[in-house]
Design a protein around this motif. Structure first.
Motif, PDB file in Angstrom:
ATOM      1  N   UNK A   1      13.561  85.599 -66.048  1.00 34.37           N
ATOM      2  CA  UNK A   1      13.181  83.808 -66.657  1.00 34.37           C
ATOM      3  C   UNK A   1      14.209  83.437 -66.260  1.00 34.37           C
ATOM      4  N   UNK A   2      15.298  83.659 -65.019  1.00 30.44           N
ATOM      5  CA  UNK A   2      16.484  83.180 -64.756  1.00 30.44           C
ATOM      6  C   UNK A   2      15.871  82.073 -63.821  1.00 30.44           C
ATOM      7  N   UNK A   3      15.105  83.001 -62.580  1.00 30.16           N
ATOM      8  CA  UNK A   3      14.380  81.684 -62.093  1.00 30.16           C
ATOM      9  C   UNK A   3      13.546  80.681 -62.051  1.00 30.16           C
ATOM     10  N   UNK A   4      12.624  81.406 -62.896  1.00 28.65           N
ATOM     11  CA  UNK A   4      10.989  80.447 -63.104  1.00 28.65           C
ATOM     12  C   UNK A   4      11.648  79.543 -63.863  1.00 28.65           C
ATOM     13  N   UNK A   5      12.701  79.933 -64.465  1.00 28.72           N
ATOM     14  CA  UNK A   5      12.793  78.324 -65.650  1.00 28.72           C
ATOM     15  C   UNK A   5      14.077  76.990 -64.665  1.00 28.72           C
TER      16      UNK A   5
ATOM     17  N   UNK B   1      14.039  75.070 -63.276  1.00 26.74           N
ATOM     18  CA  UNK B   1      13.903  73.636 -63.399  1.00 26.74           C
ATOM     19  C   UNK B   1      13.002  72.868 -64.752  1.00 26.74           C
ATOM     20  N   UNK B   2      12.991  73.726 -65.888  1.00 32.50           N
ATOM     21  CA  UNK B   2      12.510  74.033 -66.811  1.00 32.50           C
ATOM     22  C   UNK B   2      13.981  73.063 -67.767  1.00 32.50           C
TER      23      UNK B   2
ATOM     24  N   UNK C   1       2.128  78.052 -72.512  1.00 36.53           N
ATOM     25  CA  UNK C   1       3.612  78.563 -72.569  1.00 36.53           C
ATOM     26  C   UNK C   1       4.402  78.801 -71.309  1.00 36.53           C
ATOM     27  N   UNK C   2       5.578  78.301 -70.887  1.00 33.99           N
ATOM     28  CA  UNK C   2       6.087  78.904 -69.582  1.00 33.99           C
ATOM     29  C   UNK C   2       5.449  80.252 -69.190  1.00 33.99           C
ATOM     30  N   UNK C   3       5.972  81.099 -68.210  1.00 35.72           N
ATOM     31  CA  UNK C   3       5.332  81.993 -67.909  1.00 35.72           C
ATOM     32  C   UNK C   3       6.067  83.537 -68.618  1.00 35.72           C
ATOM     33  N   UNK C   4       7.293  83.146 -68.285  1.00 34.08           N
ATOM     34  CA  UNK C   4       8.010  84.320 -69.134  1.00 34.08           C
ATOM     35  C   UNK C   4       7.638  84.384 -70.033  1.00 34.08           C
TER      36      UNK C   4
END
Length: 669
Positions: free
Chosen positions: A97-101, A103-104, A235-238
């Motif tokens: 999540x710390x990478x994926x989010x 730009x969210x 939902x966000x992927x995580x």
């Protein structure tokens, strides 16, 4: 520390830590991310430490005067499987999540509810009382709703509305079942219910049906699955990772408790669950093949894979004394599904990180030169389709053997049909995973997407690498998990452990036949029927867009019908109550008038006699003529008050029902 302290720690630390992380995130997001990673790592570490205690004896905690009936927590090896899977997936997903989010938006809010969902999920798995379990279950529903709507766009809100409607409705039905269960047994402690439910009459089937419906919503059980293909892509992927890999297991956990622990594997209920499981497998597989959005394909895939677990649960009750192979296959697939589905969703999220798009028609050819991502996704694909050497092979083989065992025990066309549905549904899995892999990583398209420079950090790839290695290791050494599953058998009547030989010629041949059929379906149906265009100018069509929609064509009209029918019924009840009270009131009024007149006549005669008898005293106490009248009026007023209370209750129920249904329809519109 004592084992009970460790158990409380894994429940309370994420709960308290969620608010600590939220506070840190207001001032520094980097420190918040580090804190969350460390927190989930510690929870997972403590869970692994608990193994040495739980393997010896269950850990139990009882705190009175909490939630009415007390807070009863228990961790045995059966529950440990779910808790360990949860904490492991959560740690890896937090890292991802710390990478994926980055730009969210709403990141701080996301992590708050993400950790609250972890705490409530652990609470579900360690609850030894159904009221405690229900409380954590509802908390999880609301906290996970915040994850689904995190992006705050129209689609996510629409998906979130469908999710919360189904979750709340399922929760109310579950609560109704628990009310009936408590009324019939005077307890909600899971360890006491097996004996007490066994002496109930047929009402136990009504109770179990209500409870299974409540849990079935969260599990994505047909026909209660309508939220799943909407919520997973929104939902966000995580969040999607934990929705599929973990939260769906809360429903599965509840169904296992209900059927196997409480109902002792009742044959009738087991057959029904078996049929529903095959419907999940088959329908989910067909719908997955038709989709074009990768997340939606994997969402229907989750629905199909949950079907395997439901089939296993049904077979446990059907096989009776031979149920051990079904127990192993069911719990093994719970673990395997969590691993390979988390891997596939993370791979999908990595593509979205770069392209901000997941339609196959727009991302075709993206992964041609992304070799590491291609390898990781390929491992996930081989795992889920049951390729020998990967973890999916182990659990699917055991479930297949359980079906064959049932066929040997009972014979007949039914179980032959079950085996056919198992084979064809497993082939669908091969077909729709090939559809994704070939379109994204092999087929060239006219979008020039393969030239996009990927911005994928090691932090996002590390969890995927770990999950890939786990898939291979478990697949090559299935005894690692089987050794743990040997100790989970007590809730199922403590049958003797079974020596399972998986890598036999027949099992490998069966798996390869399924894969070959799946390739044929992919080549003959997906590429020839669903795929259009020529050369690099290709695209896929989705015929299901014109199919009947359960939500649009069934559930919404049904909700409106319920409003009309309930309004009509409550109107009749309300009129009957009002007329009854009016009739009783008029009757009392008539009686009171007659008796008051008689009272007045008696008082007059008595007053005349008293005057003659006591006239020498000079002062005569006046008799209150109104006393008897007042008493009769009070009686009448009490009866009227009862009528008003009944009338108010009727109106309250009516208003509550109408407001609830209107709100649900408003959310669904």
């Amino acid at each position: 520390m004592k084992p009970t302290t460790y158990l409380l720690f894994i429940l309370l630390f994420p709960l308290i830590g969620s608010f600590i992380g939220y506070t840190i995130g207001k001032s520094n997001e980097k420190y918040r991310d580090i804190f969350n990673i460390v927190m989930t790592a510690i929870v997972f570490l403590v869970t692994t430490i608990l193994y040495k205690y739980v393997v010896v004896q269950p850990i139990e905690i009882s705190i009175p005067n909490v939630m009415g009936t007390g807070l009863h927590l228990k961790l045995d090896m059966f529950r440990y499987v779910f808790v360990c899977l949860t904490t492991m997936i959560w740690f890896l997903t937090t890292l991802y999540s710390t990478q994926y989010l980055i730009n969210h938006k709403n990141r701080n809010r996301y992590y708050l509810f993400f950790m609250l969902t972890l705490a409530s999920t652990i609470g579900i798995f360690i609850s030894e009382n159904f009221l405690n379990l229900f409380t954590f279950f509802e908390i999880m529903s609301f906290t996970s709703y915040a994850l689904i709507i995190n992006d705050e766009d129209d689609y996510s809100h629409n998906a979130g509305n469908t999710y919360i409607i189904m979750a709340v409705t399922g929760g109310l039905i579950l609560l109704m079942g628990l009310f009936l269960l408590y009324n019939s047994t005077q307890t909600l402690d899971i360890s006491e219910l097996r004996v007490k439910v066994s002496i109930l009459g047929n009402i136990k089937y009504l109770i179990v049906t209500l409870i299974i419906i409540g849990f079935g919503v969260k599990a994505g059980m047909v026909p209660l699955h309508i939220w799943l293909p909407k919520a997973y892509p929104a939902a966000p992927t995580p969040a999607t990772v934990v929705l599929s890999a973990v939260l769906a297991k809360t429903g599965i956990f509840g169904i296992i408790l209900t059927i196997e622990v409480i109902m002792s594997g009742d044959f009738i209920i087991s057959i029904i669950i078996l049929v529903i499981g095959f419907l999940n497998m088959f329908i989910g597989g067909i719908l997955a093949m038709m989709q074009r959005n990768v997340k939606r394909i994997l969402a229907y895939s989750s629905m199909s894979q949950i079907g395997y677990i439901l089939v296993g649960i049904g077979l446990i009750g059907i096989l009776k004394e031979n149920r051990i192979i079904a127990i192993y296959g069911t719990l093994y697939h719970v673990i395997n599904h969590g691993i390979f589905k988390a891997l596939l969703f993370m791979g999908t999220g990595t593509i979205y990180l770069v392209l901000n798009e997941l339609s196959i028609n727009k991302i075709g050819g993206f992964g041609i030169d992304k070799h590491l991502l291609k390898i990781l996704f390929f491992i996930g694909m081989l795992s889920i389709i049951g390729m020998p050497g990967f973890n999916g092979f182990t659990s699917k083989t055991m479930l297949h053997e359980a079906i064959i065992e049932a066929e040997h025990m009972y014979g007949g066309v039914f179980f032959k049909t079950c085996e056919f549905v198992f084979i064809i549904s497993s082939s669908f899995t091969v077909a729709y995973l090939l559809k994704i892999f070939v379109a994204v990583f092999i087929d060239k398209s006219n979008h020039d997407i393969e030239k996009v420079v990927a911005r994928i950090s090691k932090r996002a790839l590390i969890p995927m690498v770990i999950l890939s290695l786990m898939s291979i290791y478990i697949g090559m050494s299935p005894s690692v998990i089987l050794h743990v599953l040997d100790k989970t058998l007590k809730p199922f009547g403590n049958p003797n452990p079974l020596a399972v030989s998986l890598y036999t010629f027949d099992n490998i041949k069966s798996s390869m036949v399924i894969i070959i059929i799946g390739i044929a379906i992919y080549m003959g149906f997906i590429r020839r029927v669903l795929k259009k265009g020529e050369g690099t100018n290709w695209y896929y069509v989705n015929p299901t867009t014109n199919w009947i929609s359960l939500e649009k064509h069934i559930y919404k009209p049904l909700g409106k019908s319920i409003i009309f029918i309930s309004s009509f019924i409550f109107n009749i009840i309300d009129g009957a109550v009002v007329n009854s009270v009016t009739f009783i009131g008029n009757g009392i009024d008539s009686i009171s008038k007659i008796e008051i007149e008689q009272g007045k006549s008696i008082v007059r005669r008595m007053r005349s006699g008293f005057i003659k008898l006591f006239s020498s005293k000079g002062n005569i106490d006046k008799i209150d003529i109104e006393t008897e009248k007042s008493e009769l009026i009070n009686i009448k007023k009490k009866i009227e008050d009862i009528g008003y209370n009944m009338n108010s209750l009727t109106y309250s129920l009516f208003i509550f029902g109408i407001v609830l249904i209107v709100c649900l329809l408003f959310l669904m519109s």
